[in-house]
Design a protein around this motif. Structure first.
Motif, PDB file in Angstrom:
ATOM      1  N   VAL A  88       0.855  -1.186   0.000  1.00 42.64           N
ATOM      2  CA  VAL A  88       0.000   0.000   0.000  1.00 42.64           C
ATOM      3  C   VAL A  88       0.891   1.236   0.000  1.00 42.64           C
ATOM      4  CG1 VAL A  88      -1.758   1.294   1.250  1.00 42.64           C
ATOM      5  CG2 VAL A  88      -1.863  -1.195   1.215  1.00 42.64           C
ATOM      6  N   ASP A  89       0.601   2.161  -0.914  1.00 42.50           N
ATOM      7  CA  ASP A  89       1.267   3.464  -0.967  1.00 42.50           C
ATOM      8  C   ASP A  89       0.219   4.532  -0.714  1.00 42.50           C
ATOM      9  OD1 ASP A  89       3.926   2.759  -1.757  1.00 42.50           O
ATOM     10  OD2 ASP A  89       3.145   2.331  -3.750  1.00 42.50           O
ATOM     11  N   ILE A  90       0.550   5.463   0.163  1.00 42.86           N
ATOM     12  CA  ILE A  90      -0.341   6.604   0.398  1.00 42.86           C
ATOM     13  C   ILE A  90       0.481   7.876   0.295  1.00 42.86           C
ATOM     14  CG2 ILE A  90      -1.810   7.804   2.055  1.00 42.86           C
ATOM     15  CD1 ILE A  90      -2.764   5.185   3.093  1.00 42.86           C
ATOM     16  N   LYS A  91      -0.052   8.813  -0.479  1.00 39.52           N
ATOM     17  CA  LYS A  91       0.543  10.141  -0.588  1.00 39.52           C
ATOM     18  C   LYS A  91      -0.538  11.141  -0.197  1.00 39.52           C
ATOM     19  CE  LYS A  91       3.488   8.575  -4.253  1.00 39.52           C
ATOM     20  NZ  LYS A  91       3.694   8.472  -5.663  1.00 39.52           N
ATOM     21  N   ILE A  92      -0.198  12.056   0.701  1.00 39.62           N
ATOM     22  CA  ILE A  92      -1.167  13.049   1.166  1.00 39.62           C
ATOM     23  C   ILE A  92      -0.629  14.437   0.832  1.00 39.62           C
ATOM     24  CG2 ILE A  92      -2.411  13.996   3.144  1.00 39.62           C
ATOM     25  CD1 ILE A  92      -2.127  11.292   4.505  1.00 39.62           C
ATOM     26  N   GLY A  93      -1.507  15.260   0.315  1.00 36.31           N
ATOM     27  CA  GLY A  93      -1.151  16.637  -0.005  1.00 36.31           C
ATOM     28  C   GLY A  93      -2.195  17.584   0.547  1.00 36.31           C
ATOM     29  N   MET A  94      -1.868  18.855   0.534  1.00 34.37           N
ATOM     30  CA  MET A  94      -2.787  19.861   1.061  1.00 34.37           C
ATOM     31  C   MET A  94      -2.857  21.035   0.104  1.00 34.37           C
ATOM     32  SD  MET A  94      -0.371  21.078   4.214  1.00 34.37           S
ATOM     33  CE  MET A  94      -1.305  22.452   4.749  1.00 34.37           C
ATOM     34  N   ARG A  95      -4.054  21.625   0.044  1.00 35.59           N
ATOM     35  CA  ARG A  95      -4.276  22.821  -0.767  1.00 35.59           C
ATOM     36  C   ARG A  95      -4.604  23.944   0.194  1.00 35.59           C
ATOM     37  NH1 ARG A  95      -8.269  22.023  -5.417  1.00 35.59           N
ATOM     38  NH2 ARG A  95      -9.697  21.728  -3.709  1.00 35.59           N
ATOM     39  N   TYR A  96      -3.902  25.039   0.070  1.00 38.39           N
ATOM     40  CA  TYR A  96      -4.105  26.167   0.965  1.00 38.39           C
ATOM     41  C   TYR A  96      -3.713  27.452   0.250  1.00 38.39           C
ATOM     42  CZ  TYR A  96       0.951  25.978   1.638  1.00 38.39           C
ATOM     43  OH  TYR A  96       2.302  25.975   1.430  1.00 38.39           O
ATOM     44  N   GLU A  97      -4.077  28.575   0.838  1.00 39.63           N
ATOM     45  CA  GLU A  97      -3.701  29.869   0.294  1.00 39.63           C
ATOM     46  C   GLU A  97      -2.415  30.307   0.987  1.00 39.63           C
ATOM     47  OE1 GLU A  97      -5.746  34.004   0.744  1.00 39.63           O
ATOM     48  OE2 GLU A  97      -6.680  32.935  -0.934  1.00 39.63           O
ATOM     49  N   HIS A  98      -1.353  30.441   0.199  1.00 40.13           N
ATOM     50  CA  HIS A  98      -0.029  30.790   0.709  1.00 40.13           C
ATOM     51  C   HIS A  98       0.083  32.304   0.832  1.00 40.13           C
ATOM     52  CE1 HIS A  98       4.309  30.518   1.244  1.00 40.13           C
ATOM     53  NE2 HIS A  98       4.430  31.485   0.348  1.00 40.13           N
ATOM     54  N   ILE A  99       0.496  32.763   2.005  1.00 36.08           N
ATOM     55  CA  ILE A  99       0.684  34.199   2.227  1.00 36.08           C
ATOM     56  C   ILE A  99       2.074  34.583   1.739  1.00 36.08           C
ATOM     57  CG2 ILE A  99       0.856  36.032   3.934  1.00 36.08           C
ATOM     58  CD1 ILE A  99      -1.099  34.448   5.664  1.00 36.08           C
ATOM     59  N   ASN A 100       2.134  35.548   0.860  1.00 36.21           N
ATOM     60  CA  ASN A 100       3.388  36.043   0.322  1.00 36.21           C
ATOM     61  C   ASN A 100       3.728  37.336   1.053  1.00 36.21           C
ATOM     62  OD1 ASN A 100       5.540  36.984  -1.170  1.00 36.21           O
ATOM     63  ND2 ASN A 100       4.615  36.449  -3.141  1.00 36.21           N
ATOM     64  N   TYR A 101       4.716  37.284   1.958  1.00 35.33           N
ATOM     65  CA  TYR A 101       5.075  38.463   2.750  1.00 35.33           C
ATOM     66  C   TYR A 101       5.885  39.481   1.961  1.00 35.33           C
ATOM     67  CZ  TYR A 101       3.418  35.971   6.851  1.00 35.33           C
ATOM     68  OH  TYR A 101       2.625  35.307   7.749  1.00 35.33           O
TER      69      TYR A 101
END
Length: 194
Positions: A88-101
């Protein structure tokens, strides 16, 4: 009868028996796959109620301090042969709004893979049920974004969305068939700060 004719006849009989045996094993392997993968049979089950997903951040630095992931599942081998080399292979990712300082107001929604793990479970003998638990921890984190760079006030919510790719591979029919199937971009949850 000449020896060359006898040899050819024996060779043809051998090839016929070999072809028949491979054909029978292939047919039984295909029938087994239909039996095991039948949605009404509950031969493959994932216990979402016992799954756990724990994430903890340091509020001052925004760094990830703890991560634990656990997903119990079971597979019943109702087929004619052993399920070998279950992986079994599991890959987890996330989607978010990146703050650009560096450029205020230039926030980008990005997707970042942060978790990847491959786990081997061995063999499930025919007629048996295998109970397994897929686990992950901080050692499986590829790179996690700093929490101070995530826009926790994104509209519309959620602030962070989690997606996973699942791949299951195995060998079947006395080693004649290697199978792998994947479920891609499965939403596994989201998180909102407020």
């Amino acid at each position: 009868m000449r020896p060359s004719r006898v040899f050819r006849l024996l060779f043809r009989i051998f090839i016929l028996l070999l072809t028949l045996s491979v054909t029978v094993v292939s047919i039984l392997g295909g029938l087994s796959a239909l039996i095991i993968l039948d949605p009404s049979s509950n031969n493959i089950g994932v216990d979402y109620t016992d799954a756990s997903f724990d994430v903890d951040f340091n509020n001052l630095t925004g760094e990830l301090t703890a991560f634990n992931f656990s997903l119990p599942f079971n597979i019943t081998n109702a087929g004619y042969f052993d399920l070998e080399n279950l992986q079994v292979d599991i890959k987890i990712g996330m989607r978010y709004e990146h703050i650009n300082y560096t450029l205020p107001g230039q926030n980008d929604t990005i997707f970042k893979k942060f978790f990847e793990k491959h786990q081997d479970y061995g063999t499930i003998i025919k007629g048996n049920k295998g109970l397994f638990n897929f686990t992950g921890d901080m050692s499986n984190i590829i790179s996690f974004p700093n929490a101070t760079k995530i826009n926790w006030y994104r509209t519309p919510p959620p602030d962070v969305e989690f997606f996973a790719n699942f791949t299951v591979g195995l060998t079947y029919s006395l080693g004649l068939h290697s199978l792998a199937f994947s479920m891609l971009n499965i939403s596994i949850g989201d998180y909102s700060y407020l």
